[in-house]
Scaffold this active site. Structure first.
Site, PDB file in Angstrom:
ATOM      1  N   ARG B 228     -25.909   9.765  14.841  1.00 40.38           N
ATOM      2  CA  ARG B 228     -24.901  10.581  14.162  1.00 40.38           C
ATOM      3  C   ARG B 228     -23.681   9.709  13.911  1.00 40.38           C
ATOM      4  NH1 ARG B 228     -22.033  14.360  17.872  1.00 40.38           N
ATOM      5  NH2 ARG B 228     -20.293  12.932  17.563  1.00 40.38           N
ATOM      6  N   HIS B 232     -18.905  14.991  15.168  1.00 35.88           N
ATOM      7  CA  HIS B 232     -19.696  16.225  15.221  1.00 35.88           C
ATOM      8  C   HIS B 232     -19.309  17.130  14.050  1.00 35.88           C
ATOM      9  CE1 HIS B 232     -21.449  19.967  16.497  1.00 35.88           C
ATOM     10  NE2 HIS B 232     -20.268  20.521  16.494  1.00 35.88           N
ATOM     11  N   TYR B 241     -14.990   9.505  22.752  1.00 38.86           N
ATOM     12  CA  TYR B 241     -16.028   9.400  23.777  1.00 38.86           C
ATOM     13  C   TYR B 241     -17.078   8.342  23.487  1.00 38.86           C
ATOM     14  CZ  TYR B 241     -17.898  12.848  20.437  1.00 38.86           C
ATOM     15  OH  TYR B 241     -18.276  13.518  19.309  1.00 38.86           O
TER      16      TYR B 241
END
Lengths: 368, 341
Positions: B228, B232, B241
């Site tokens: 990805r 998100h 993160y």
């Protein structure tokens, strides 16, 4: 005192649009009956037990429309835990009467997916309480997808099963799910209470394009009544006038209807004239029938099995205040179960369910 | 296939920027997963029913959803098929057999099994397809859905986009199994693991899986490994993160679009000039499409109350009248571009 009223029969002919009178049941839970098939009838129709009425409704709709199918645990060859689907798997096959693994959220989701792509599934929760596991699918998808898809997808699903307080089934098996689901937009909810309305509501629910939850009660499956032979449905949004009267409007549904009728015998003997309405439609409320009654009697007593907090009674009270405040001569009384999990011990369990003497006392208080 | 992958990439870039500029409220990109989107879509038939999570607009794009339609949904204007009722990227089209996206994770998995059940009963030459991420395989619905599809012999494809991250949760914290393909094996479902960034591999895997599903009445699980690249969603900043180096590596060196481009160019079926022209043209289209969508009216107030049920009930009619009265009385407190009817 009206002689006919003592027997508890209402005359269907004088009340337009009201379904045939139901026989007064003398105990809230009918005893196991003798065989009904061979009775020679001088009256029209045939006698059935409530679970048989549900089964008839289901079978007739499945015959009529090949898209109707059933899913649930043990609904197939076992015939369902309460025998509502008895004989259907043999008749329609294992695919149309589908035994599912124990995954309520999953098979409810399956039914929703199937409904959106053209089938008309009926989901059986073995006990309504288990449908709490399906809450995600029911609230986030079932109630919503017609709306969020802009009307592109419909969900003509029926979710049904036994709920309510039984005979010492313990807290987890004695839930009143109508409390929890009533807030979900997009759902319709109806509760059956007699073999006549059970069959009628089952058929209407199956034919409806909206998702409908049909609440049955564990202790009412063996109620016996004579129902018509011909095809009929009950309106999903209409309340049932069980007994006309003028002193007080008693609103109730499901098993409590029978407790109210029992209490009514005492009340009538003591000179009261209660109007008893089985609300049938829990979402939306039939405010037309209810309102007409309140305009006549000016006093309302709600008798429910839900808990005091957040139950159908709470919402009904609120609706009545919003709409009929000016017609009330007294505050609305509501008899409900306490906000406690249902205990197992018999006497304790009886104490959490509204009993006929309580109803009598409440009416006497209201009518002072 | 390549053109659609580029289109998806350009749409994501521009719509993401639009969100950053405050023009749309929310967006979810598919950057890095274009091969899965387009490769799988190309291998399906138009009658196969799709139940997606929210990172698969490429499937809808392949089937013919126009750029304007995508923009209309993101803006929630009166031309949105969803009538302004869902968040951006929650597309749905009855006509294209793509079920409206619902946010909760993995709820679409058992629904796909249900649709497959219907297809099996009707003996149709079609299957159901459901997409979800690595995170979705932790949900109860995934397990029950897989189990049930296996028991029922439902013709459904379970396509897992294992992109390494579920918001901030890496797969190492999501499950301890050997990826997702092995979960299928546990349920008796034939599974395959595919390089999700290889558009042709995805295409052939899905094509074969579909044949098996439809002809043999069985579910198939496809685990497509990918990354990805984007956050998100627009509510996320993934540099919090994960390392920027990691993201850059996958964005530049492992880009599925660039990979297919190199393959096409090496076979002389494509060149730089085509590329530039295509991207230029797409950008122009995108800007005009956004502008169009922005200028359209929002759905009228009656859309708030319709489609809750098939026929609007009395209580909702009353609520509609109340709402109209309030908005009519205090128009300054309400947005001016919402018609009262």
């Amino acid at each position: 005192m009206r002689a006919a009223a003592e027997k508890g029969h209402t005359s269907a002919a004088s009340l337009p649009g009201i379904p045939r009178a139901s026989k007064l049941i003398t105990s809230a839970v009918a005893a196991k009956s003798e065989a009904t098939t061979s009775s020679p009838s001088t009256k029209p129709g045939h006698e059935v037990l409530l679970f048989e009425a549900l089964q008839e409704g289901l079978e007739e709709e499945m015959e009529k429309d090949p898209r109707v199918c059933v899913m649930g645990e043990d609904v197939g060859h076992y015939g369902g835990s309460y025998k509502v689907t008895k004989g259907l798997a043999e008749k329609f096959g294992d695919l149309r009467v589908l035994d599912t693994p124990i995954a309520e959220n999953s098979f409810t989701g399956m039914a929703i997916g199937a409904a959106m792509t053209g089938l008309r599934p009926i989901v059986e929760g073995m006990n309504m309480g288990f449908l709490l596991l399906a809450y995600n699918q029911i609230s986030n998808n079932c109630g919503m997808l017609h709306y969020t898809s802009g009307g592109q997808f419909t969900i003509p699903i029926v979710i049904r099963g036994p709920g309510g307080v039984g005979r010492q089934l313990g807290a987890e098996h004695s839930q009143r799910l109508e409390s929890y689901f009533q807030s979900v937009p997009g759902l319709q909810m109806v509760a059956c209470s007699t073999p006549y309305n059970a069959k009628g509501l089952m058929k209407a629910a199956i034919r409806s394009e909206n998702p409908v939850i049909l609440y049955e009660h564990v202790l009412l499956y063996n109620l016996k009544e004579r129902i018509p032979d011909e095809d009929y449905t009950c309106c999903l949004e209409k309340a049932e006038l069980v007994r006309p009267g003028k002193d007080v409007t008693i609103l109730t549904y499901s098993r409590m209807r029978h407790h109210v009728l029992q209490a009514a015998k005492t009340l009538i003997n003591n000179g009261y004239d209660p109007e008893i309405i089985d609300i049938i439609s829990l979402k939306p409320f039939d405010l037309y029938t209810i309102g007409n009654s309140i305009k006549k009697t000016h006093r309302v007593l709600i008798v429910e099995e839900c808990m005091r907090t957040g139950g159908i009674g709470a919402s009904l009270r609120s609706s009545i205040i919003d709409n009929f405040w000016d017609y009330l001569d007294a505050p609305i009384m509501c008899l409900s179960s306490q906000d406690v999990p249902t205990p197992y011990a018999g006497p304790l369990e009886d104490a959490t369910v509204v009993q006929p003497p309580q109803i009598v006392k409440a009416v006497e208080q209201l009518c002072q | 296939m390549y053109r659609k992958m580029v289109t998806l990439q350009v749409m994501d870039t521009i719509f993401y920027d639009a969100q950053r500029q405050g023009r749309i409220s929310f967006y979810v990109t598919t950057i890095g997963e274009e091969a899965i989107n387009i490769g799988s879509a190309a291998a399906l038939n138009a009658t196969d029913v799709v139940f997606s999570q929210y990172r698969e607009p490429g499937v809808l794009m392949w089937r013919g959803f126009t750029l304007q339609q995508f923009a209309n949904q993101c803006y929630g204007n009166e031309y949105d098929l969803g009538k302004g009722r869902q968040m951006p990227v929650h597309y749905g089209s009855n006509e294209l057999n793509y079920l409206t996206v619902s946010s909760p994770i993995a709820t679409q998995v058992p629904q796909a099994v249900g649709a497959a059940y219907g297809l099996k009963m009707d003996k149709k030459d079609a299957c159901a397809v459901t997409y979800f991420g690595d995170g979705g395989t932790s949900e109860g619905d995934f397990h029950a859905g897989m189990n049930f599809a296996a028991v029922l012999g439902a013709p459904v494809l379970f396509i897992c986009r294992n992109n390494g991250w579920a918001i901030s949760t890496p797969t190492s914290e999501q499950f301890r199994s050997d990826g997702v393909a092995i979960k299928g094996q546990a349920y008796g479902v034939r599974s395959i693991r595919v390089d999700g960034n290889d558009a042709l591999a995805v295409y052939f895997a899905v094509k074969n899986a579909r044949k098996m599903a439809v002809e043999e009445f069985r579910p198939i699980l496809i685990e497509a490994l990918t990354y990805r690249v984007g956050h998100h969603s627009t509510s996320d900043d993934s540099s919090k993160y994960r390392s920027v180096d990691e993201i850059e590596y996958w964005r530049t060196r492992r880009d599925p679009v660039a990979r297919l481009r190199m393959f096409l160019q090496s076979n002389r079926w494509w060149d730089d000039e085509n590329e530039d022209l295509l991207r230029q043209d797409l950008r122009t289209q995108m800007m005009s499409v956004l502008h169009n969508a922005e200028s359209k009216k929002k759905p009228g107030l009656s859309n708030l109350f319709e489609d809750v049920y098939d026929v609007i009930p009395q209580n909702l009619k009353e609520q509609e009248q109340e709402t109209q009265a309030i908005v009519g009385k205090y128009p300054k407190d309400y947005p001016s571009d919402v018609p009262l009817d």
